[in-house]
Design a protein around this motif. Structure first.
Motif, PDB file in Angstrom:
ATOM      1  N   LEU A 256     -33.147 -10.693 -10.480  1.00 56.39           N
ATOM      2  CA  LEU A 256     -34.299 -10.274  -9.685  1.00 56.39           C
ATOM      3  C   LEU A 256     -33.935 -10.145  -8.214  1.00 56.39           C
ATOM      4  N   THR A 257     -34.530  -9.169  -7.552  1.00 50.09           N
ATOM      5  CA  THR A 257     -34.356  -8.992  -6.118  1.00 50.09           C
ATOM      6  C   THR A 257     -35.451  -9.766  -5.402  1.00 50.09           C
ATOM      7  N   VAL A 258     -35.057 -10.757  -4.611  1.00 45.96           N
ATOM      8  CA  VAL A 258     -36.023 -11.652  -3.974  1.00 45.96           C
ATOM      9  C   VAL A 258     -36.365 -11.133  -2.584  1.00 45.96           C
ATOM     10  N   PRO A 259     -37.631 -10.823  -2.319  1.00 46.84           N
ATOM     11  CA  PRO A 259     -38.010 -10.343  -0.981  1.00 46.84           C
ATOM     12  C   PRO A 259     -37.791 -11.414   0.075  1.00 46.84           C
ATOM     13  N   ASP A 260     -37.601 -10.987   1.299  1.00 48.25           N
ATOM     14  CA  ASP A 260     -37.445 -11.918   2.415  1.00 48.25           C
ATOM     15  C   ASP A 260     -38.672 -12.822   2.521  1.00 48.25           C
ATOM     16  N   GLY A 261     -38.419 -14.107   2.743  1.00 51.17           N
ATOM     17  CA  GLY A 261     -39.505 -15.065   2.921  1.00 51.17           C
ATOM     18  C   GLY A 261     -40.095 -15.605   1.638  1.00 51.17           C
TER      19      GLY A 261
END
Length: 315
Positions: A256-261
């Motif tokens: 999974l690509t984890v968004p910033d924050g």
């Protein structure tokens, strides 16, 4: 973001507990015992301990379910709905026992805890000694109307979303539950509460895991916890159809690509083993055998009764 964590030192090892994610971390230097304000991105970078190596006298964190009642009827619910509920006076006593037990993190769950009028008072009673951080897990239905009074009573709130889309979530939790949960999340974020989304990861919703991370970022939530189905309570009937192995769950979350924050945690069944739960009737127990059963079932009459042996726990 600067927020509140709880710290304690065992022997020569200091451990920090995150009330939102439910994780534990090893800081690079000792910290004062009790509640401490830390940068959550810095804490996230610290390694997580194997708690079995710490020879703990009691679990670092626990779940308290002071209510059995719920406005929803989820088929994967873990609760034994035949359990009786404590009175308001008994809840106050139990909150005092929790506060004095030494446990660093307490998640108030249910049932649906937002149905309790005294929820803010119970959370404040646990936090009063300055040693424990408190979160609450809710289905979010009543969160919009209660977010204001909970903002200064909780260190974090966890909202259950079993789908990033209305169709998937409402299949499991009922009509309009997705819209109500999102409205509550927005209200909680506006009140300054740190929100962690929680998805029970199943065969039927794992394809929406990435969408849930993206939704968390858009809503202003600080993270997502993916929970494995536990074959306990109503969830036992879903095990054959919906349950993933820990390996399958890890394979689903890893790319999974984890968004910033946004912080992400996968709670496997292995890591749920040994976790302490205080039921609505005042009895405490521990998950055992990879969280497929329970052990150490005792009535809680004082703080010491919550110090169930933590040997083998990784929670």
């Amino acid at each position: 973001m600067i927020r509140t964590f709880a710290a304690a030192t065992f022997g020569s090892t200091t451990v920090v507990h995150d009330p939102a994610v439910g994780s534990n971390h090893l800081p690079p230097q000792p910290l004062p015992a009790g509640c401490v304000a830390l940068d959550d991105q810095q804490v996230a970078a610290w390694p997580q301990p194997d708690l079995a190596d710490l020879a703990l006298e009691y679990p670092l964190s626990m779940c308290w379910s002071p209510i059995v009642r719920c406005n929803l009827d989820c088929p994967h619910c873990l609760d034994d709905k035949s359990v009786g509920e404590s009175t308001a006076a008994e809840r106050r006593v139990l909150a005092g026992h929790i506060a004095a037990s030494g446990v660093l993190g307490v998640d108030i769950s249910g049932g649906e805890p937002l149905l309790l009028r005294d929820l803010p008072d119970l959370a404040r009673a646990i936090r009063r000694q300055g040693t424990s951080v408190v979160s609450c897990t809710t289905n979010g239905w009543h969160l919009a109307r209660r977010a204001g009074e909970l903002a200064d009573a909780l260190d974090a709130i966890r909202v259950s979303l079993d789908g990033a889309t209305e169709a998937t979530h409402d299949r499991w939790r009922g009509e309009d539950s997705h819209r109500r949960a999102l409205t509550g999340i927005r209200a909680a974020v506006d009140e300054g509460l740190f929100v962690q989304l929680q998805m029970v990861l199943m065969q039927s919703n794992m394809h929406e895991a990435q969408k849930l991370l993206d939704l968390a970022a858009r809503l202003g939530a600080g993270g997502v916890t993916f929970l494995q189905v536990l074959p306990i309570g109503s969830g036992a009937a879903l095990a054959a159809e919906q349950m993933l192995t820990d390996g399958q769950a890890q394979e689903a979350v890893a790319p999974l690509t984890v968004p910033d924050g946004v912080r992400v945690r996968l709670r496997t069944r292995r890591s749920a083993g040994g976790f302490t739960v205080l039921r609505a009737d005042g009895y405490a127990w521990r998950n055992a055998r990879g969280a497929t059963g329970i052990s150490a079932f005792v009535p809680v009459t004082g703080p010491a009764d919550l110090r169930l042996p933590a040997s083998g726990s990784t929670s």
